[in-house]
Design a protein around this motif. Structure first.
Motif, PDB file in Angstrom:
ATOM      1  N   LYS A 139       0.821  -1.210   0.000  1.00  0.00           N
ATOM      2  CA  LYS A 139       0.000   0.000   0.000  1.00  0.00           C
ATOM      3  C   LYS A 139       0.856   1.262   0.000  1.00  0.00           C
ATOM      4  N   ASN A 140       1.872   1.287   0.814  1.00  0.00           N
ATOM      5  CA  ASN A 140       2.689   2.494   0.921  1.00  0.00           C
ATOM      6  C   ASN A 140       3.695   2.635  -0.207  1.00  0.00           C
ATOM      7  N   LEU A 141       4.097   1.518  -0.804  1.00  0.00           N
ATOM      8  CA  LEU A 141       4.960   1.617  -1.979  1.00  0.00           C
ATOM      9  C   LEU A 141       4.238   2.307  -3.135  1.00  0.00           C
ATOM     10  N   PHE A 142       2.917   2.115  -3.217  1.00  0.00           N
ATOM     11  CA  PHE A 142       2.142   2.695  -4.309  1.00  0.00           C
ATOM     12  C   PHE A 142       1.423   3.986  -3.910  1.00  0.00           C
ATOM     13  N   THR A 143       1.692   4.483  -2.712  1.00  0.00           N
ATOM     14  CA  THR A 143       1.138   5.769  -2.286  1.00  0.00           C
ATOM     15  C   THR A 143       1.947   6.900  -2.904  1.00  0.00           C
ATOM     16  N   ILE A 144       1.271   7.879  -3.464  1.00  0.00           N
ATOM     17  CA  ILE A 144       1.958   9.017  -4.076  1.00  0.00           C
ATOM     18  C   ILE A 144       2.415   9.975  -2.981  1.00  0.00           C
ATOM     19  N   SER A 145       3.699  10.231  -2.947  1.00  0.00           N
ATOM     20  CA  SER A 145       4.276  11.147  -1.965  1.00  0.00           C
ATOM     21  C   SER A 145       5.663  11.553  -2.428  1.00  0.00           C
ATOM     22  N   SER A 146       6.028  12.784  -2.178  1.00  0.00           N
ATOM     23  CA  SER A 146       7.373  13.233  -2.538  1.00  0.00           C
ATOM     24  C   SER A 146       8.399  12.814  -1.493  1.00  0.00           C
ATOM     25  N   LYS A 147       7.937  12.415  -0.318  1.00  0.00           N
ATOM     26  CA  LYS A 147       8.834  12.006   0.761  1.00  0.00           C
ATOM     27  C   LYS A 147       8.880  10.473   0.782  1.00  0.00           C
ATOM     28  N   ARG A 148      10.057   9.907   0.484  1.00  0.00           N
ATOM     29  CA  ARG A 148      10.199   8.453   0.386  1.00  0.00           C
ATOM     30  C   ARG A 148      11.289   7.973   1.351  1.00  0.00           C
ATOM     31  N   CYS A 149      11.072   6.780   1.886  1.00  0.00           N
ATOM     32  CA  CYS A 149      12.054   6.168   2.774  1.00  0.00           C
ATOM     33  C   CYS A 149      13.165   5.524   1.950  1.00  0.00           C
ATOM     34  N   PRO A 150      14.422   5.808   2.237  1.00  0.00           N
ATOM     35  CA  PRO A 150      15.513   5.217   1.457  1.00  0.00           C
ATOM     36  C   PRO A 150      15.711   3.731   1.713  1.00  0.00           C
ATOM     37  N   HIS A 151      15.042   3.202   2.730  1.00  0.00           N
ATOM     38  CA  HIS A 151      15.191   1.774   3.036  1.00  0.00           C
ATOM     39  C   HIS A 151      14.656   0.907   1.903  1.00  0.00           C
ATOM     40  N   MET A 152      13.356   1.083   1.570  1.00  0.00           N
ATOM     41  CA  MET A 152      12.768   0.320   0.476  1.00  0.00           C
ATOM     42  C   MET A 152      11.789   1.149  -0.357  1.00  0.00           C
ATOM     43  N   GLY A 153      11.806   2.466  -0.178  1.00  0.00           N
ATOM     44  CA  GLY A 153      11.044   3.342  -1.052  1.00  0.00           C
ATOM     45  C   GLY A 153       9.611   3.619  -0.651  1.00  0.00           C
ATOM     46  N   CYS A 154       9.201   3.261   0.551  1.00  0.00           N
ATOM     47  CA  CYS A 154       7.815   3.494   0.976  1.00  0.00           C
ATOM     48  C   CYS A 154       7.538   4.978   1.197  1.00  0.00           C
ATOM     49  N   ALA A 155       6.261   5.352   1.037  1.00  0.00           N
ATOM     50  CA  ALA A 155       5.847   6.729   1.301  1.00  0.00           C
ATOM     51  C   ALA A 155       5.882   7.004   2.797  1.00  0.00           C
ATOM     52  N   LEU A 156       6.351   8.188   3.156  1.00  0.00           N
ATOM     53  CA  LEU A 156       6.453   8.571   4.562  1.00  0.00           C
ATOM     54  C   LEU A 156       5.230   9.365   5.000  1.00  0.00           C
ATOM     55  N   LYS A 157       4.904   9.260   6.299  1.00  0.00           N
ATOM     56  CA  LYS A 157       3.779   9.984   6.887  1.00  0.00           C
ATOM     57  C   LYS A 157       4.306  11.001   7.894  1.00  0.00           C
ATOM     58  N   TRP A 158       3.684  12.189   7.904  1.00  0.00           N
ATOM     59  CA  TRP A 158       4.105  13.227   8.837  1.00  0.00           C
ATOM     60  C   TRP A 158       3.493  12.970  10.218  1.00  0.00           C
ATOM     61  N   ASN A 159       4.349  12.890  11.216  1.00  0.00           N
ATOM     62  CA  ASN A 159       3.956  12.695  12.612  1.00  0.00           C
ATOM     63  C   ASN A 159       3.953  14.075  13.271  1.00  0.00           C
ATOM     64  N   ARG A 160       2.781  14.659  13.362  1.00  0.00           N
ATOM     65  CA  ARG A 160       2.673  16.054  13.806  1.00  0.00           C
ATOM     66  C   ARG A 160       3.159  16.235  15.246  1.00  0.00           C
ATOM     67  N   GLN A 161       2.820  15.300  16.120  1.00  0.00           N
ATOM     68  CA  GLN A 161       3.155  15.484  17.527  1.00  0.00           C
ATOM     69  C   GLN A 161       4.647  15.357  17.792  1.00  0.00           C
ATOM     70  N   GLU A 162       5.295  14.441  17.076  1.00  0.00           N
ATOM     71  CA  GLU A 162       6.730  14.259  17.271  1.00  0.00           C
ATOM     72  C   GLU A 162       7.576  14.983  16.230  1.00  0.00           C
ATOM     73  N   ASP A 192       7.591   9.477   9.314  1.00  0.00           N
ATOM     74  CA  ASP A 192       7.631   8.086   9.755  1.00  0.00           C
ATOM     75  C   ASP A 192       7.225   7.140   8.630  1.00  0.00           C
ATOM     76  N   CYS A 193       7.870   5.959   8.598  1.00  0.00           N
ATOM     77  CA  CYS A 193       7.577   4.964   7.577  1.00  0.00           C
ATOM     78  C   CYS A 193       6.654   3.884   8.140  1.00  0.00           C
ATOM     79  N   PRO A 194       5.432   3.754   7.596  1.00  0.00           N
ATOM     80  CA  PRO A 194       4.512   2.719   8.082  1.00  0.00           C
ATOM     81  C   PRO A 194       4.923   1.298   7.692  1.00  0.00           C
ATOM     82  N   CYS A 195       5.816   1.175   6.724  1.00  0.00           N
ATOM     83  CA  CYS A 195       6.226  -0.163   6.282  1.00  0.00           C
ATOM     84  C   CYS A 195       7.143  -0.832   7.309  1.00  0.00           C
ATOM     85  N   HIS A 196       8.267  -0.186   7.613  1.00  0.00           N
ATOM     86  CA  HIS A 196       9.277  -0.839   8.442  1.00  0.00           C
ATOM     87  C   HIS A 196       9.728   0.000   9.625  1.00  0.00           C
ATOM     88  N   GLY A 197       9.198   1.232   9.744  1.00  0.00           N
ATOM     89  CA  GLY A 197       9.416   1.997  10.964  1.00  0.00           C
ATOM     90  C   GLY A 197      10.566   2.979  10.964  1.00  0.00           C
TER      91      GLY A 197
END
Length: 434
Positions: free
Chosen positions: A380-403, A407-412
């Motif tokens: 799901k996250n590999l195919f999510t459109i986002s300009s912010k990508r995790c260099p680990h395996m390319g998953c889309a990153l999510k913004w963690n507002r409180q922290e 953050d990468c939902p795939c592998h953390g």
């Protein structure tokens, strides 16, 4: 956002690697698992080097709640059904041995070690507690379900483990690490044939232990499928009620409690990394309701690697890396599991038989429901459109507002707002895709 442990201890410092060196055993990662591996290898007279990319104990270790216990939620009823009585009993014994080993080591270290009773409670399901107590009796551990606890709210009951413990983890590690052979700020950026490459030199080794929280080699072992990461949150309260024991809710979204000196530590608000959760606000709402006179004096967060079946992966990294070993997937029980890992891996390095090797074998059966969930999350996250990508395996990153992190939902993996890596398995900074 420093933990109370970080605020009260000055850890020893070590040089960074300059040039090329050789060793029999390379330990990658300077959290509690890596430091304990180094300690036991030194005791056995083994030639070793520990390489830490930042400073020792700067990751999850400094953010633990530091419970030393063999009571890992309601795991024994599940283990009895899935693995059988023999393996369930071995898992219990391995962790009870670890509790005793901490007690032995802490006799020589001023680290606020205290014997405590550990409790797993349920708010509304006594039956699962009775099932756990019955499973424990079947493997030789006798306990009962208690009707009440010292908590400020009513419960359906609690399963108790006596003779468990708690301590100040960084006081313990500051003393344990003092005379070990450690290189700090020595980031292993590449592994070649029996050689770890860093910016300022290389380390040739005969055997290696990966104690990096999430394993850093993607080519072997399928850890990117076998693991996901989970965040949890802690607040420290002054002027709250004193609790005699250590407590954790059996429910995944529940809370945990322990005291340290005059402070009450409340943990909870957890969620899969990259997902939404209650975070500190959930804990603060609870504190306001039950401890209205209390004052918050600290807050922090931790991140845990979660396995497919609730057991850590400790042993040979993979069949294709016979000279490499791993310690990961500690769930929420990294203190006790790190001791178990260090002692088991030391025996494996020395080619000694250890009765717990099969229980924690990283190459055990992967066919668990969590495997499908991990795979679906990655797709799901590999195919999510986002300009912010995790260099680990390319998953889309999510913004963690409180922290204030990506953050990468795939592998953390986690990154600060400027893209600098905070948590692995990513070994580089965030990628920006146009």
């Amino acid at each position: 956002m420093d933990s109370i442990w970080s605020k009260s201890v000055e850890l020893p410092h070590f040089p960074s690697l300059k040039g090329d060196v050789k060793t029999d055993v390379l330990i990658i990662g300077g959290g509690i698992a890596g430091v304990l591996c180094a300690h036991f290898l030194k005791v056995q007279g083994v030639d070793y080097i520990l390489a830490e990319g930042r400073s020792i104990c700067s990751g999850t270790t400094k953010n633990t709640t530091a419970k030393i216990t063999a009571q890992h939620g309601l795991i024994y009823h599940k283990l009895l059904k899935s693995a059988g009585a023999e393996k369930a009993a071995l898992y219990l014994q391995a962790n009870q041995d670890s509790v005793k080993k901490y007690a032995e080591l802490c006799r020589e270290i001023d680290c606020d070690f205290q014997w405590k009773t550990s409790y797993v409670y349920s708010l509304d399901n006594r039956e699962i507690l009775e099932n756990e107590a019955e499973a424990l009796r079947k493997i030789g551990f006798y306990t009962e379900v208690l009707d009440t606890t010292g908590l400020p709210f009513s419960v359906a009951g609690a399963v108790a483990f006596e003779n468990q413990a708690q301590f100040h983890p960084l006081k313990f590690l500051a003393e344990t690490a003092k005379n070990l052979n450690i290189f700090e700020h020595t980031f292993v950026k590449e592994l070649k044939e029996n050689t770890a490459v860093t910016d300022e030199g290389s380390i040739a080794f005969k055997k290696a232990i990966f104690a990096t929280h999430f394993p850093i080699d993607n080519k072997h072992g399928l850890y990117f499928l076998k693991l996901y990461q989970h965040r949890s949150y802690v607040i420290a309260l002054k002027n709250a009620a004193d609790l005699e024991g250590m407590y954790v809710d059996e429910a995944r979204g529940g809370m945990s409690f322990r005291t340290y000196q005059d402070l009450l530590l409340i943990g909870g608000g957890g969620h899969r990394t990259g997902k939404k959760g209650g975070k500190w606000q959930e804990l603060r709402d609870f504190a306001w309701k039950y401890y209205p006179q209390a004052e918050e004096v600290g807050y922090w967060a931790a991140q845990d690697c979660m396995s497919l079946d609730g057991l850590p992966y400790i042993g040979r990294y993979s069949p294709g890396m016979s000279n490499c070993f791993v310690a990961t997937g500690f769930q929420k029980w990294g203190i006790t599991s790190s001791m178990t890992a260090a002692r088991l891996l030391t025996d494996m390095i020395l080619e000694k038989e250890n009765p717990y090797e099969e229980v924690f074998d990283p190459s055990r059966n992967m066919m668990k429901p969590q495997l499908l969930l991990n795979g679906c999350e990655a797709i799901k996250n590999l195919f999510t459109i986002s300009s912010k990508r995790c260099p680990h395996m390319g998953c889309a990153l999510k913004w963690n507002r409180q922290e204030q992190s990506w953050d990468c939902p795939c592998h953390g993996s986690r990154f600060d707002e400027d893209g600098e890596v905070l948590d692995n398995p990513a070994n580089g900074n965030m990628k920006f895709c146009k």
